[in-house]
Write an enzyme that holds these catalytic residues in place. Sequence first.
Site, PDB file in Angstrom:
ATOM      1  N   ASP A   1      -4.384   2.199  -4.731  1.00  0.00           N
ATOM      2  CA  ASP A   1      -2.916   2.184  -4.651  1.00  0.00           C
ATOM      3  C   ASP A   1      -2.423   0.913  -3.964  1.00  0.00           C
ATOM      4  O   ASP A   1      -1.373   0.914  -3.311  1.00  0.00           O
ATOM      5  CB  ASP A   1      -2.413   3.423  -3.908  1.00  0.00           C
ATOM      6  CG  ASP A   1      -2.957   3.522  -2.481  1.00  0.00           C
ATOM      7  OD1 ASP A   1      -4.006   2.887  -2.199  1.00  0.00           O
ATOM      8  OD2 ASP A   1      -2.348   4.210  -1.647  1.00  0.00           O
TER       9      ASP A   1
ATOM     10  N   ASP B   1       0.865  -1.179   0.000  1.00  0.00           N
ATOM     11  CA  ASP B   1       0.000   0.000   0.000  1.00  0.00           C
ATOM     12  C   ASP B   1       0.902   1.229   0.000  1.00  0.00           C
ATOM     13  O   ASP B   1       1.812   1.352   0.831  1.00  0.00           O
ATOM     14  CB  ASP B   1      -0.907   0.009   1.229  1.00  0.00           C
ATOM     15  CG  ASP B   1      -1.907   1.155   1.189  1.00  0.00           C
ATOM     16  OD1 ASP B   1      -2.983   0.969   0.603  1.00  0.00           O
ATOM     17  OD2 ASP B   1      -1.586   2.228   1.736  1.00  0.00           O
ATOM     18  N   LEU B   2       0.665   2.147  -0.954  1.00  0.00           N
ATOM     19  CA  LEU B   2       1.524   3.324  -1.092  1.00  0.00           C
ATOM     20  C   LEU B   2       1.276   4.312   0.049  1.00  0.00           C
ATOM     21  O   LEU B   2       0.125   4.593   0.408  1.00  0.00           O
ATOM     22  CB  LEU B   2       1.268   4.010  -2.433  1.00  0.00           C
ATOM     23  CG  LEU B   2       1.510   3.146  -3.692  1.00  0.00           C
ATOM     24  CD1 LEU B   2       1.245   3.969  -4.953  1.00  0.00           C
ATOM     25  CD2 LEU B   2       2.920   2.580  -3.717  1.00  0.00           C
TER      26      LEU B   2
END
Length: 407
Positions: free
Chosen positions: A314, A271-272
């Site tokens: 994302d 997960d960004l």
Amino acid sequence: MKRSWLIKMTRAPVGALSKGVMSLPMPDAVYCELVAALFHMRLPIAGMGILFGLAGMTIYMEHGGVVIGLVTAAAVIVTIARLILLTAYRREAHRTVLTVERVRQWERRYAMGSYAFATLLGALSATVLIMHSPLHHLVAVSLIFTFGAGIVSRIGGRPRICVISLLLATVPTIAALALHARNPDAGPMHAEYFVIEALLVAVVTLLSLESVRHLYRSDVERLIAKHDLADLVRQDALTGLPNRLLLRERFQNSLSVTASKDSQLAVHFLDLDGFKVINDRHGHPMGDAVLREVSVRLRSTVRSVDTVARIGGDEFIVVQEGVQHEGEAEMLARRIIKQLSAPYMLMDEPICISVSIGIAMAPRHGVDLEHLTACADAALYRSKRGGKAQLYFCTQEDVANAGRAVA
């Protein structure tokens, strides 16, 4: 071994009829499918062999002749060998995924059988047509037309084999008809009729060659379109990475390979960090550009046997194959963090993000992808709480919580 899902553009050995057709590119998967179609034609091959045997035996019983007898016997043997070859291919294809090079080997074997049968048919036709027997001429020419029509419709997708086989059968026939026209005969218009028949066979052959070119191009374009549509269903439209559907297929494939090698799979849930700020500050076009660049960096970081997928927003999944111990999974995760945390220059703007990772191991934490993803997601949640650019492995508590969540 090259995976069936690794499709790249290549020029397969098409042996086509014209420069335009020969330069027609195709994915490996399309080439393999065209070759596979050759080996699902048992009835036409058997039927043509039976017709050849019956015709040759009938002519031999009436006129004799060593050549006719040997050619007929050889055609029966070649037909049996070709049927055995078809069975062998289907058994191997059922047991394993054939590489492109292995498919080429099978195609060459098929071609040799087709060439041998066509040569024998041309030899029988030439031998019979030199004699003066109208009924036998009718049988010989009928065999040639039957063979030509069948081979164009059956194997037009492999033009080199089709064209060479067709010419091996028809050229001797045309030559024999032309030679027979020169024989003296009391009948009126004898020479003229045989010249017309030779021209008729020649024209039909040329028209068949044009049909092969058309059928080949149509088959390739149809199969490419089919595979392109299948890819679209399995790929993320923005990044080109596999989506959940293709991820599931590749995961099962990797799981079976891992089981055979007595190793493990690592499922990395990514997960960004800071991606929402990018969207809010720079807009969604910049966010899309970031996601595309992230996908490029992820591809360059993992091995070809590993899978990178985007599952939404994302969030990404990396399936790492052939892991012997957790240290290898940790090394890859740290390499991913380093690569994705390096600065980006997109649309003339400097962009900085990082990534948090949760990792689950198969079969230690389970063998179901949804369960493993839930386990890795739980570990990712702890990574997020620990700060940016962190990685955590799944714990037994995560496994228990994931089991309740999936249930």
